[in-house]
Design a protein around this motif. Structure first.
Motif, PDB file in Angstrom:
ATOM      1  N   TRP A  44       3.277  11.112   0.788  1.00 15.57           N
ATOM      2  CA  TRP A  44       4.671  10.986   0.365  1.00 15.57           C
ATOM      3  C   TRP A  44       4.910   9.745  -0.497  1.00 15.57           C
ATOM      4  O   TRP A  44       5.861   9.698  -1.298  1.00 15.57           O
ATOM      5  CB  TRP A  44       5.594  10.937   1.588  1.00 15.57           C
ATOM      6  CG  TRP A  44       5.315   9.782   2.521  1.00 15.57           C
ATOM      7  CD1 TRP A  44       4.453   9.762   3.564  1.00 15.57           C
ATOM      8  CD2 TRP A  44       5.905   8.472   2.457  1.00 15.57           C
ATOM      9  NE1 TRP A  44       4.458   8.535   4.173  1.00 15.57           N
ATOM     10  CE2 TRP A  44       5.346   7.714   3.526  1.00 15.57           C
ATOM     11  CE3 TRP A  44       6.839   7.864   1.638  1.00 15.57           C
ATOM     12  CZ2 TRP A  44       5.696   6.389   3.765  1.00 15.57           C
ATOM     13  CZ3 TRP A  44       7.200   6.545   1.871  1.00 15.57           C
ATOM     14  CH2 TRP A  44       6.630   5.824   2.926  1.00 15.57           C
ATOM     15  N   GLY A  45       4.047   8.745  -0.374  1.00 10.87           N
ATOM     16  CA  GLY A  45       4.225   7.527  -1.154  1.00 10.87           C
ATOM     17  C   GLY A  45       4.108   7.730  -2.647  1.00 10.87           C
ATOM     18  O   GLY A  45       4.581   6.902  -3.442  1.00 10.87           O
ATOM     19  N   TYR A  46       3.510   8.846  -3.080  1.00 15.44           N
ATOM     20  CA  TYR A  46       3.325   9.069  -4.505  1.00 15.44           C
ATOM     21  C   TYR A  46       4.627   9.359  -5.242  1.00 15.44           C
ATOM     22  O   TYR A  46       4.676   9.282  -6.479  1.00 15.44           O
ATOM     23  CB  TYR A  46       2.291  10.169  -4.745  1.00 15.44           C
ATOM     24  CG  TYR A  46       0.892   9.639  -4.597  1.00 15.44           C
ATOM     25  CD1 TYR A  46       0.285   8.940  -5.625  1.00 15.44           C
ATOM     26  CD2 TYR A  46       0.195   9.790  -3.394  1.00 15.44           C
ATOM     27  CE1 TYR A  46      -0.995   8.422  -5.479  1.00 15.44           C
ATOM     28  CE2 TYR A  46      -1.079   9.277  -3.238  1.00 15.44           C
ATOM     29  CZ  TYR A  46      -1.668   8.587  -4.287  1.00 15.44           C
ATOM     30  OH  TYR A  46      -2.933   8.049  -4.137  1.00 15.44           O
ATOM     31  N   ILE A  81       0.875  -8.186  -6.396  1.00 12.54           N
ATOM     32  CA  ILE A  81       1.610  -8.378  -5.141  1.00 12.54           C
ATOM     33  C   ILE A  81       1.543  -7.125  -4.262  1.00 12.54           C
ATOM     34  O   ILE A  81       1.291  -7.204  -3.052  1.00 12.54           O
ATOM     35  CB  ILE A  81       3.074  -8.751  -5.431  1.00 12.54           C
ATOM     36  CG1 ILE A  81       3.148 -10.121  -6.113  1.00 12.54           C
ATOM     37  CG2 ILE A  81       3.898  -8.759  -4.135  1.00 12.54           C
ATOM     38  CD1 ILE A  81       4.536 -10.489  -6.598  1.00 12.54           C
ATOM     39  N   SER A  82       1.764  -5.968  -4.861  1.00 11.21           N
ATOM     40  CA  SER A  82       1.833  -4.739  -4.062  1.00 11.21           C
ATOM     41  C   SER A  82       0.467  -4.303  -3.540  1.00 11.21           C
ATOM     42  O   SER A  82       0.370  -3.714  -2.458  1.00 11.21           O
ATOM     43  CB  SER A  82       2.465  -3.607  -4.876  1.00 11.21           C
ATOM     44  OG  SER A  82       1.704  -3.331  -6.025  1.00 11.21           O
ATOM     45  N   MET A  83      -0.606  -4.597  -4.304  1.00 14.26           N
ATOM     46  CA  MET A  83      -1.942  -4.179  -3.873  1.00 14.26           C
ATOM     47  C   MET A  83      -2.539  -5.117  -2.827  1.00 14.26           C
ATOM     48  O   MET A  83      -3.225  -4.674  -1.908  1.00 14.26           O
ATOM     49  CB  MET A  83      -2.897  -4.101  -5.073  1.00 14.26           C
ATOM     50  CG  MET A  83      -2.605  -2.984  -6.056  1.00 14.26           C
ATOM     51  SD  MET A  83      -2.816  -1.318  -5.346  1.00 14.26           S
ATOM     52  CE  MET A  83      -1.097  -0.868  -5.084  1.00 14.26           C
ATOM     53  N   GLY A 123      -2.634  -6.448   3.064  1.00 10.30           N
ATOM     54  CA  GLY A 123      -2.045  -7.178   4.180  1.00 10.30           C
ATOM     55  C   GLY A 123      -1.611  -6.238   5.288  1.00 10.30           C
ATOM     56  O   GLY A 123      -1.808  -6.519   6.478  1.00 10.30           O
ATOM     57  N   PHE A 124      -1.008  -5.099   4.908  1.00  7.87           N
ATOM     58  CA  PHE A 124      -0.596  -4.095   5.897  1.00  7.87           C
ATOM     59  C   PHE A 124      -1.816  -3.539   6.625  1.00  7.87           C
ATOM     60  O   PHE A 124      -1.820  -3.411   7.857  1.00  7.87           O
ATOM     61  CB  PHE A 124       0.160  -2.967   5.186  1.00  7.87           C
ATOM     62  CG  PHE A 124       0.827  -2.001   6.116  1.00  7.87           C
ATOM     63  CD1 PHE A 124       2.190  -2.067   6.348  1.00  7.87           C
ATOM     64  CD2 PHE A 124       0.107  -1.000   6.772  1.00  7.87           C
ATOM     65  CE1 PHE A 124       2.819  -1.176   7.213  1.00  7.87           C
ATOM     66  CE2 PHE A 124       0.711  -0.106   7.629  1.00  7.87           C
ATOM     67  CZ  PHE A 124       2.079  -0.200   7.848  1.00  7.87           C
ATOM     68  N   ALA A 146      -0.976   2.040   4.737  1.00 10.49           N
ATOM     69  CA  ALA A 146      -0.981   0.948   3.752  1.00 10.49           C
ATOM     70  C   ALA A 146      -0.781   1.471   2.332  1.00 10.49           C
ATOM     71  O   ALA A 146      -0.226   0.764   1.482  1.00 10.49           O
ATOM     72  CB  ALA A 146      -2.312   0.181   3.838  1.00 10.49           C
ATOM     73  N   PHE A 147      -1.206   2.705   2.072  1.00  7.93           N
ATOM     74  CA  PHE A 147      -1.053   3.264   0.724  1.00  7.93           C
ATOM     75  C   PHE A 147       0.423   3.427   0.344  1.00  7.93           C
ATOM     76  O   PHE A 147       0.866   2.910  -0.691  1.00  7.93           O
ATOM     77  CB  PHE A 147      -1.801   4.589   0.606  1.00  7.93           C
ATOM     78  CG  PHE A 147      -3.289   4.430   0.548  1.00  7.93           C
ATOM     79  CD1 PHE A 147      -3.933   4.110  -0.637  1.00  7.93           C
ATOM     80  CD2 PHE A 147      -4.064   4.592   1.689  1.00  7.93           C
ATOM     81  CE1 PHE A 147      -5.312   3.960  -0.689  1.00  7.93           C
ATOM     82  CE2 PHE A 147      -5.438   4.446   1.653  1.00  7.93           C
ATOM     83  CZ  PHE A 147      -6.071   4.123   0.457  1.00  7.93           C
TER      84      PHE A 147
END
Length: 503
Positions: A378-380, A408-410, A416-417, A433-434
């Motif tokens: 769903w993150g896509y 930052i996001s990667m 980090g997550f 995390a994705f």
């Protein structure tokens, strides 16, 4: 009928007409190219997984991640050339378009040869750094070395497809992707299984088939560019443009490097994630490899719309039609939510059925893959939002802000997550995390689009090159292809080149 040396039949004008219709007509061939490429990868994965086993499928997953990392080098360079060509076509400057493709080719081909040689030598070390499972290591090495050998043809093929889209032509890349995929689909099972008089090469046959298909498609594409008289065709004295123009090269490096680094950031984060996934065992790695095949169908929608937004915005910026740029972005976002949302829903509904094609219905990796699908796909939707916004912003040379967002996001967010929540959630933390990284990318990208200074940016070196080109045409008068305009001394990249022959 020509427009400052660019035949109208050889370009698609993205600065006129309905934005929604133009975007769809441009994006559909790009989407078709991506769909064919993804389908080809999926079918190859089926052959590898079903006939060579889970270890071979895990080997290709490790090899494909490294291939993506290498293609990142040409992505930034290719995107910079696409933007420059798009802006040149928008302002009807054929000379700048030709000098751009010449500089790109003259730089990428030698670089790709160095990458191929270095990659062959360093392949064992790269696989060790990935933590490739021991049972898949030998297969992965064979596969990866063949990929490196084919790198010059693969990267040049990619560059030409991107450059053609910059001229507004998204159909020619589609046709030659059809050629490439068709050849690959025939050769892959033949060379894996040793059908007829052909040798049984196993996983090497899979990689060799892909390399052969890309090489033959590249030859056909170059021939077509010349036969059609494309603005990208270099003839006679124009072949000197393969010696990099210093001004254009500076623009490609300054704008292309951050775009390439975006891909490298994504790739390096993916490599780190893969090293964590590899620790879960070969079945989890195989499940992740199969899931990646499905994710490509989701990503390709966003990437096609991003490419369309970037090409359309570049031509409109070159033509000075800023009123259309914001509408291009809005339509890109609408199409992303509709199309990506549909594919996400379909893959979620039929995940186990599709995963079984790669892994076999009785494989223990199927329920692992289904779990990955539910938690991550769903993150896509948010990935697509970010790609459309980035596509518009990079069309005006704004590349540093998106690079910072990706870093930052990667890293702090995605990795980090994964590391932070793994003790609590186990393997689920890897999959969640994705989307965590994708949501963060979309939110920060929206902030840049709304409040950043991307509208005030410009491809400065390219504009200087265009001014030089205009100055030269003013000196040459109205003659577009006079042979007596050739300089009497040897041309150097820092000097003014002659007016090119008409395509």
């Amino acid at each position: 009928m020509t427009d400052a040396g660019i035949p109208a039949k050889n370009r698609r004008d993205l600065t006129r007409g309905s934005i929604a219709l133009t975007m769809i007509l441009f994006a559909l061939p790009t989407l078709g190219s991506s769909a064919l490429q993804s389908l080809n990868g999926s079918i190859n994965a089926v052959w590898v997984g079903r006939f060579l086993g889970e270890e071979a499928l895990a080997a290709t997953a490790n090899g494909n991640i490294l291939m993506f990392l290498l293609v990142s080098f040409v992505f930034g360079f290719g995107m910079a050339s696409t933007i420059l060509i798009g802006q040149a076509v928008g302002r009807r400057d054929a000379d700048l378009a030709r000098r751009t493709i010449g500089t790109a080719l003259g730089s990428i081909i030698p670089l790709s040869m160095l990458i191929a040689a270095g990659g062959w030598l360093l392949a064992p070390t790269l696989l060790d750094l990935l933590g490739t499972p021991a049972s898949a290591a030998d297969l992965a090495l064979t596969y990866l070395r063949m990929i490196f050998t084919a790198m010059p043809a693969t990267l040049t093929f990619t560059l030409f497809m991107m450059a053609l889209r910059g001229t507004g032509d998204s159909m020619t890349p589609l046709w030659f992707m059809v050629v490439s995929v068709g050849i690959d689909l025939i050769l892959t099972p033949v060379l894996i299984l040793g059908l007829g008089p052909f040798p049984e090469w196993g996983i090497f046959g899979s990689a060799f088939a892909t390399a052969t298909a890309n090489t033959l498609a590249l030859i056909g594409m170059v021939a077509t560019i010349y036969l059609r008289g494309s603005v990208l065709a270099l003839r006679g004295p124009e072949l000197r443009y393969l010696l990099a123009d210093r001004t254009i090269l500076i623009s490609m490096i300054s704008k292309g490097l951050p775009m390439g680094l975006q891909m490298i950031v994504i790739s390096s984060a993916a490599l780190t994630m893969l090293s964590l996934i590899n620790r879960e065992g070969v079945q989890t790695t195989a499940a992740y490899g199969a899931t990646q095949q499905l994710w490509t169908y989701v990503q390709m929608l966003a990437m096609a719309l991003s490419a369309a937004a970037s090409a359309m915005a570049a031509q409109n910026i070159g033509a000075g039609k800023w009123d259309r740029v914001s509408r291009i972005t809005r339509w890109g976002l609408v199409f992303n939510l509709l199309l990506t949302g549909t594919v996400v829903a379909l893959l979620t509904a039929f995940d186990e059925t599709v995963l079984a094609l790669f892994l076999g219905s009785d494989s223990a990796a199927v329920p692992i893959g289904a779990r990955i699908q539910i938690l991550a796909t769903w993150g896509y939707l948010f990935f697509g939002v970010a790609q459309v916004l980035f596509g518009t912003m990079r069309a005006n040379g704004y590349v540093i802000g998106p690079l910072v967002v990706m870093v930052i996001s990667m890293y702090p967010v995605r990795l980090g997550f994964a590391f932070g929540f793994y003790p609590l959630l186990g393997a689920d933390a890897l999959w969640l995390a994705f989307p965590a990284g994708m949501v963060a990318t979309a939110l920060m990208g929206a902030g840049l689009y709304l409040h950043g200074r991307w509208r005030k940016g410009r491809m400065l070196p390219a504009e200087e090159a265009a001014q030089r080109s205009e100055g030269y045409r003013a000196q040459a008068g109205t003659c577009a292809s006079c042979s007596d305009l050739a300089p009497t001394t040897a041309w150097k990249p820092s000097e003014e080149p002659r007016e090119p022959q008409a395509a």
